[in-house]
Design an enzyme around this catalytic site. Structure first.
Site, short mmCIF file in Angstrom:
data_model
loop_
_atom_site.label_atom_id
_atom_site.label_comp_id
_atom_site.label_asym_id
_atom_site.label_seq_id
_atom_site.Cartn_x
_atom_site.Cartn_y
_atom_site.Cartn_z
N HIS A 19 88.34 5.53 -2.33
CA HIS A 19 87.52 4.70 -3.23
C HIS A 19 88.39 3.92 -4.22
O HIS A 19 88.09 2.77 -4.54
CB HIS A 19 86.49 5.57 -3.97
CG HIS A 19 85.48 6.17 -3.03
ND1 HIS A 19 84.80 7.34 -3.31
CD2 HIS A 19 85.04 5.77 -1.81
CE1 HIS A 19 83.99 7.62 -2.30
NE2 HIS A 19 84.12 6.69 -1.38
N SER A 102 81.26 4.72 -1.19
CA SER A 102 81.81 3.38 -0.96
C SER A 102 80.78 2.27 -1.19
O SER A 102 81.09 1.25 -1.79
CB SER A 102 82.42 3.27 0.44
OG SER A 102 81.50 3.70 1.42
N ASP A 145 74.43 0.99 14.92
CA ASP A 145 75.75 1.48 15.33
C ASP A 145 76.83 0.55 14.77
O ASP A 145 76.80 -0.66 14.99
CB ASP A 145 75.81 1.53 16.86
CG ASP A 145 77.19 1.94 17.34
OD1 ASP A 145 77.68 2.99 16.89
OD2 ASP A 145 77.80 1.20 18.12
N ASP A 166 85.35 3.66 7.76
CA ASP A 166 85.51 5.03 7.26
C ASP A 166 84.68 5.97 8.14
O ASP A 166 83.73 6.59 7.65
CB ASP A 166 85.05 5.06 5.79
CG ASP A 166 85.21 6.41 5.14
OD1 ASP A 166 86.01 7.22 5.64
OD2 ASP A 166 84.52 6.66 4.13
#
Ligand SMILES: C[S@@+](CC[C@H](N)C(=O)[O-])C[C@H]1O[C@@H](n2cnc3c(N)ncnc32)[C@H](O)[C@@H]1O
Length: 281
Positions: A19, A102, A145, A166
């Site tokens: 972060h 995030s 997705d 991530d």
């Protein structure tokens, strides 16, 4: 099958690194006034409840935010202070119990001219995202997705952007899959800044990600890493790292400073910090 839930891990040493560095990258990109597109491809729920049974199960936050929170009023590099302020803004009681992830961090950094898209496929995580953020002209939430969304959303109309990858790496094949999807995205959006997080685990599968990217011909891939050594013996993940493709020039100093602060505060400098090119310019 998606079984990973980030709340079990939120606030740990890896979240600190990812972060803070993410904030450094975006801040540097925002030195230019031109609009940009931010894409949080594996967003999770945006805000994590560190008082929840999931977070309290292994108390991974003790290895990260729990360690540095007492230092929030001390002098610290800009990137660290920005991150502390963001957590403070989410918690009116002086705690860090509502821990921003995030998407929260990126949403807080949006200027009027920027856009953010956040994507998660897990039903519960996506529900969390929807509860924490309102879709708007500037913020799009996708239950989709990520690999498919990368193809659909890139290149952005702004022609400038940052893609944050991530994934949970639940499946061993994901290291290669991430590399392949970046290679594909890069063909359509060469100017994009790609920020990829990876864990340091005993199996060392992150090296597959490195190999694929090295072979791809993509240049300007910065690697930064913090190996916490045996500071957190209860965790399998002994550190983590980030690859940054096309790192903004202004971010380099900030990222290096943040990395060393994190190493100093989390491991008293006994960890191993690495900062250098995986593939140079
Ligand atoms: C490590 S967590 C993300 C944490 C978040 N970026 C943060 O810093 O707060 C990974 C997330 O990716 C999601 N995920 C895994 N595979 C996915 C896929 N193929 N498409 C979209 N989301 C996926 C998982 O549900 C999980 O919430």
């Amino acid at each position: 099958m998606l079984s990973y839930q980030h709340t079990y891990h939120a606030g740990n040493h890896a979240d600190l690194l990812k972060h803070i560095i993410l904030g450094d990258v975006v801040t540097a990109m925002q030195q230019k006034e031109t609009p940009m597109f931010l894409f949080d491809a594996f967003a999770s729920r945006g805000i994590y409840d560190l008082h929840s049974p999931e977070a309290l199960k292994n108390r991974e936050f003790d290895t990260g935010i729990g360690k540095v929170w007492p230092l929030r009023h001390a002098n610290a590099p800009t990137g660290i202070t920005r991150w502390f302020k963001h957590i403070e803004a989410e918690n009116s009681d002086g705690s860090f119990a509502r821990f921003p992830g995030s998407t929260s961090l990126l949403a807080s950094m949006l200027r009027a001219q920027d856009r953010l898209a956040a994507c998660d496929l897990h039903p519960q995580e996506f529900e969390g995202l929807r509860n924490s953020f309102k879709s708007s002209r500037q913020l799009a939430l996708h239950k989709r997705d990520a690999f498919e969304a990368l193809g659909a959303l890139l290149p952005p109309k702004e022609k400038r952007g940052m893609v944050f990858l991530d994934p949970s790496y639940e499946d061993k094949s994901e290291y290669k899959k991430i590399a392949q999807s970046i290679i594909h995205s890069h063909q359509h959006f060469r100017a994009g800044v790609y920020v990829i997080w990876y864990p340091l685990l005993p199996a060392e599968r992150h090296k597959e990600l490195f190999q694929e990217l090295k072979r791809s011909g993509i240049r300007k891939i910065l690697r930064l890493e913090l190996d916490c050594g045996d500071n957190f013996p209860d965790m399998q993940m002994h550190g983590s790292g980030m690859l940054i493709i096309n790192p903004p020039w202004h971010a380099k100093q900030a990222m290096q400073t943040s990395l060393h602060w994190i190493n100093e505060k989390l491991t008293a400098g006994s960890g191993t910090a690495y900062f250098g090119w995986l593939v140079p310019e």
